[in-house]
Design a protein around this motif. Structure first.
Motif, PDB file in Angstrom:
ATOM      1  N   THR A 277    -111.411  -5.732 -23.946  1.00 34.97           N
ATOM      2  CA  THR A 277    -110.136  -5.622 -23.251  1.00 34.97           C
ATOM      3  C   THR A 277    -109.499  -6.997 -23.130  1.00 34.97           C
ATOM      4  N   HIS A 278    -108.237  -7.094 -23.496  1.00 33.34           N
ATOM      5  CA  HIS A 278    -107.488  -8.342 -23.414  1.00 33.34           C
ATOM      6  C   HIS A 278    -106.131  -8.061 -22.773  1.00 33.34           C
ATOM      7  N   ASN A 279    -105.537  -9.122 -22.266  1.00 34.54           N
ATOM      8  CA  ASN A 279    -104.174  -9.028 -21.759  1.00 34.54           C
ATOM      9  C   ASN A 279    -103.285  -9.845 -22.685  1.00 34.54           C
ATOM     10  N   ILE A 280    -102.215  -9.249 -23.153  1.00 30.79           N
ATOM     11  CA  ILE A 280    -101.288  -9.974 -24.015  1.00 30.79           C
ATOM     12  C   ILE A 280     -99.905  -9.967 -23.368  1.00 30.79           C
ATOM     13  N   ARG A 281     -99.324 -11.154 -23.259  1.00 33.37           N
ATOM     14  CA  ARG A 281     -98.003 -11.320 -22.656  1.00 33.37           C
ATOM     15  C   ARG A 281     -97.010 -11.721 -23.741  1.00 33.37           C
ATOM     16  N   LEU A 282     -95.815 -11.220 -23.594  1.00 35.80           N
ATOM     17  CA  LEU A 282     -94.708 -11.617 -24.452  1.00 35.80           C
ATOM     18  C   LEU A 282     -93.656 -12.235 -23.542  1.00 35.80           C
ATOM     19  N   ALA A 283     -93.356 -13.512 -23.736  1.00 32.31           N
ATOM     20  CA  ALA A 283     -92.457 -14.219 -22.816  1.00 32.31           C
ATOM     21  C   ALA A 283     -91.458 -15.050 -23.606  1.00 32.31           C
ATOM     22  N   ALA A 284     -90.214 -15.057 -23.117  1.00 29.72           N
ATOM     23  CA  ALA A 284     -89.157 -15.870 -23.723  1.00 29.72           C
ATOM     24  C   ALA A 284     -89.107 -17.200 -22.987  1.00 29.72           C
ATOM     25  N   LEU A 285     -89.784 -18.181 -23.526  1.00 28.49           N
ATOM     26  CA  LEU A 285     -89.794 -19.515 -22.916  1.00 28.49           C
ATOM     27  C   LEU A 285     -90.169 -20.534 -23.981  1.00 28.49           C
ATOM     28  N   HIS A 286     -89.755 -21.777 -23.741  1.00 30.05           N
ATOM     29  CA  HIS A 286     -90.101 -22.847 -24.668  1.00 30.05           C
ATOM     30  C   HIS A 286     -91.513 -23.320 -24.363  1.00 30.05           C
ATOM     31  N   MET A 287     -92.276 -23.597 -25.405  1.00 34.05           N
ATOM     32  CA  MET A 287     -93.657 -24.008 -25.209  1.00 34.05           C
ATOM     33  C   MET A 287     -93.773 -25.252 -24.341  1.00 34.05           C
ATOM     34  N   MET A 288     -92.758 -26.104 -24.365  1.00 32.76           N
ATOM     35  CA  MET A 288     -92.821 -27.312 -23.556  1.00 32.76           C
ATOM     36  C   MET A 288     -92.746 -27.015 -22.062  1.00 32.76           C
ATOM     37  N   GLN A 289     -92.284 -25.797 -21.683  1.00 33.37           N
ATOM     38  CA  GLN A 289     -92.320 -25.422 -20.272  1.00 33.37           C
ATOM     39  C   GLN A 289     -93.761 -25.295 -19.790  1.00 33.37           C
ATOM     40  N   LEU A 290     -94.645 -24.821 -20.649  1.00 35.31           N
ATOM     41  CA  LEU A 290     -96.054 -24.731 -20.293  1.00 35.31           C
ATOM     42  C   LEU A 290     -96.720 -26.094 -20.303  1.00 35.31           C
ATOM     43  N   CYS A 291     -96.109 -27.027 -21.022  1.00 41.31           N
ATOM     44  CA  CYS A 291     -96.698 -28.357 -21.161  1.00 41.31           C
ATOM     45  C   CYS A 291     -95.960 -29.398 -20.332  1.00 41.31           C
ATOM     46  N   SER A 292     -95.156 -28.950 -19.365  1.00 38.64           N
ATOM     47  CA  SER A 292     -94.500 -29.891 -18.462  1.00 38.64           C
ATOM     48  C   SER A 292     -95.465 -30.249 -17.338  1.00 38.64           C
ATOM     49  N   VAL A 293     -95.133 -31.291 -16.566  1.00 36.85           N
ATOM     50  CA  VAL A 293     -96.013 -31.689 -15.471  1.00 36.85           C
ATOM     51  C   VAL A 293     -95.882 -30.680 -14.335  1.00 36.85           C
ATOM     52  N   HIS A 294     -96.820 -30.749 -13.403  1.00 37.84           N
ATOM     53  CA  HIS A 294     -96.840 -29.797 -12.289  1.00 37.84           C
ATOM     54  C   HIS A 294     -95.517 -29.792 -11.542  1.00 37.84           C
ATOM     55  N   ARG A 295     -95.058 -28.597 -11.236  1.00 39.22           N
ATOM     56  CA  ARG A 295     -93.840 -28.434 -10.455  1.00 39.22           C
ATOM     57  C   ARG A 295     -94.109 -27.432  -9.334  1.00 39.22           C
ATOM     58  N   PRO A 296     -93.533 -27.612  -8.147  1.00 36.97           N
ATOM     59  CA  PRO A 296     -93.656 -26.576  -7.126  1.00 36.97           C
ATOM     60  C   PRO A 296     -92.846 -25.356  -7.528  1.00 36.97           C
TER      61      PRO A 296
END
Length: 524
Positions: A277-296
């Motif tokens: 069993t796996h979870n797969i997400r489909l999201a419209a976002l730029h990969m750099m959003q996941l690689c940005s520094v921590h944000r509140p």
């Protein structure tokens, strides 16, 4: 158990005299069994002691070796038979034997094993892991956000300073150009351009030096503060974030507004007999959003860095796949990751610099073989992957930098043997082998929408990548290691909602999606 003592056996050897063969010299020598030395050495000693002729050496050596082997075999057989009889009669202290072997083994290991204790990095990792799983988590994240804000403020000051310098230089150059051939000569303009370049380099170097000093200071202060906090936490179980030294830091940043985005999530099953069993997400976002520094985030009090911090020293790491060009030092991650101090791993610039040095020799060798000697130095090929580690990114501990050829990725007839697809296969295998259980990858192998990416193009590319990923995940999970429990397929953030829906509808056709069973009941 009584130790079995060695025994002495008499070795007998006779040989005729030189004058009369019927007269024999008889030799009797006591030999310790089992014999711990060399039989050839014993033969030399016997021959010298009893003045035995040299021509008898080979015969004597053969007889002695045969005697020692036979008596040793008898000795071991008799010893083992006695031990078996003692065991049958319960005359052996089995527990004592085990303890004695354990003692001897430990002494042997202690004597010959490398004497090595926990390193400073291991101690710090254990302290951090314990604190983030305590009530001190919120305060730790607030402190790290404060550190990040300090770095961002300095980056903003740097950008403003360089922008003002650039504006001033532009005005000076425009004034000189306006007076060209009247008051100003070309030589003066060239000299001014050189001066402007030197001023820009000097300003950039000065700011980089200040930023490096700030990051090193923050890293040292962060570690010292955490070690003090863990000492207080361990000595006083009643300590809480409100009365610990953690609260000596200022309050957190104001939460930033959340940006709505297109997103769908599915629970899928892979495998025919033993289903996974796996979870797969489909999201419209730029990969750099996941690689940005921590944000509140928008909730206030809950920080985007909570989950990465909790999983940092664990077997459930998060990864992201970033498409890059062949030169590691030009990775788009460099600017993003340097917006906050890295407290747990080497600075991202140092990591990329190390990668650049490490790949020079193998890349030059490969390029020399495949390009008839025209090596390209530190440049990589499409499909190559290099990895960086991070603790200050929003949703990634590990970033897989996939080298991609932008021109070949534009083609609409990509196959499963394309270098980018094969690189993605290697990434998923590496993720499973290194405790990465959640990974995000660009579904279309493009970070941004371009002209050739029509709806039909996107559907073909998504279908190919999803089918390949399905096979790669099954292959990787079969080789052992961690399971990729969560897959996040990202799309360019400006994708049209209608196309996003079409791509989301594609997932159930490729994966077996779990859904509720709807039972029909008879009307009352």
């Amino acid at each position: 158990m009584t130790a079995v003592q060695n025994t002495a056996k008499t070795f007998k050897f006779s040989y005729p005299t030189c004058t009369n063969e019927e007269v024999l010299f008889k030799l009797e020598v006591p030999v310790e069994i089992p014999h711990g030395g060399s039989t050839r050495e014993l033969v030399q000693r016997v021959m010298k002691m009893f003045h035995i002729p040299v021509y008898l050496e080979d015969e004597l050596n053969g007889k002695l070796a045969e005697f020692v082997a036979e008596e040793t075999k008898k000795f071991h057989n008799e010893r083992d038979a006695k031990l078996l009889d003692q065991l049958k009669n319960s005359e052996l202290n089995i527990e004592g034997i085990v303890k004695n072997w354990e003692k001897l083994f430990k002494e042997n290991v202690m004597e010959f094993a490398e004497q090595k204790g926990s390193s400073d990095e291991e101690v710090f990792a254990a302290a951090y892991h314990k604190l983030v799983h305590s009530p001190a988590l919120d305060t730790i994240l607030q402190v790290e956000a404060t550190y990040a804000q300090t770095v961002m403020n300095m980056l903003k000051s740097r950008d403003d300073d360089i922008e003002k310098l650039t504006q001033k230089q532009t005005e000076e150059m425009e004034e000189k150009m306006r007076l060209l051939n009247t008051v100003t000569t070309e030589e003066e303009i060239n000299e001014l351009a050189v001066q402007h370049f030197e001023q820009q380099s000097l300003a950039a170097g000065r700011w980089d030096s200040q930023l490096d000093a700030l990051r090193h200071t923050q890293r040292a202060a962060h570690r010292a503060w955490l070690m003090t906090a863990i000492d207080d936490y361990q000595t006083d179980e009643k300590i809480t974030p409100s009365n610990s030294p953690l609260m000596s830091f200022p309050a957190a940043l104001a939460p930033a507004p959340a940006t709505p985005r297109l997103e769908e999530s599915f629970t899928i099953h892979l495998g025919s007999q033993l289903k996974q069993t796996h979870n797969i997400r489909l999201a419209a976002l730029h990969m750099m959003q996941l690689c940005s520094v921590h944000r509140p985030d928008a909730d206030g009090g809950t920080w985007a860095g909570a989950q990465p911090a909790l999983a940092l020293y664990s077997g459930e790491l998060s990864g992201s796949v970033l498409l890059v060009d062949p030169v590691p030092s030009r990775s788009p991650l460099l600017r993003s990751a340097r917006a906050a101090a890295e407290h747990h791993f080497p600075d991202v610039e140092a990591q990329l610099r190390h990668i650049t040095e490490a790949i020079k020799e193998p890349v030059e060798k490969r390029n020399a073989e495949r390009q008839a000697g025209r090596a390209r130095g530190e440049r990589l090929r499409a499909g190559d992957v290099f990895v960086s580690r991070h603790s200050n990114l929003a949703e990634a501990h590990v970033v897989f930098h996939l080298v991609a050829d932008d021109e070949s990725l534009k083609a609409g007839d990509m196959t499963s043997r394309h270098p980018a697809i094969l690189g993605l296969r290697n990434i998923l295998k590496a993720a499973c082998c290194n405790d990465v259980t959640s990974i995000a990858f660009p579904l279309l192998l493009k970070h941004e929408l371009t002209e050739e990416m029509t709806a039909a193009w996107c559907m073909r590319r998504a279908e190919l990548v999803l089918k390949c990923v399905k096979g790669f995940v099954l292959e990787a999970s079969g080789g052992g290691g961690a399971d990729l429990r969560t897959l996040c397929a990202t799309l360019p953030p400006d994708i049209r909602p209608a196309l996003f829906s079409s791509l989301a509808a594609l997932l159930p056709t490729i994966f077996r999606v779990s859904g509720p069973v709807r039972a029909k009941t008879a009307a009352q």
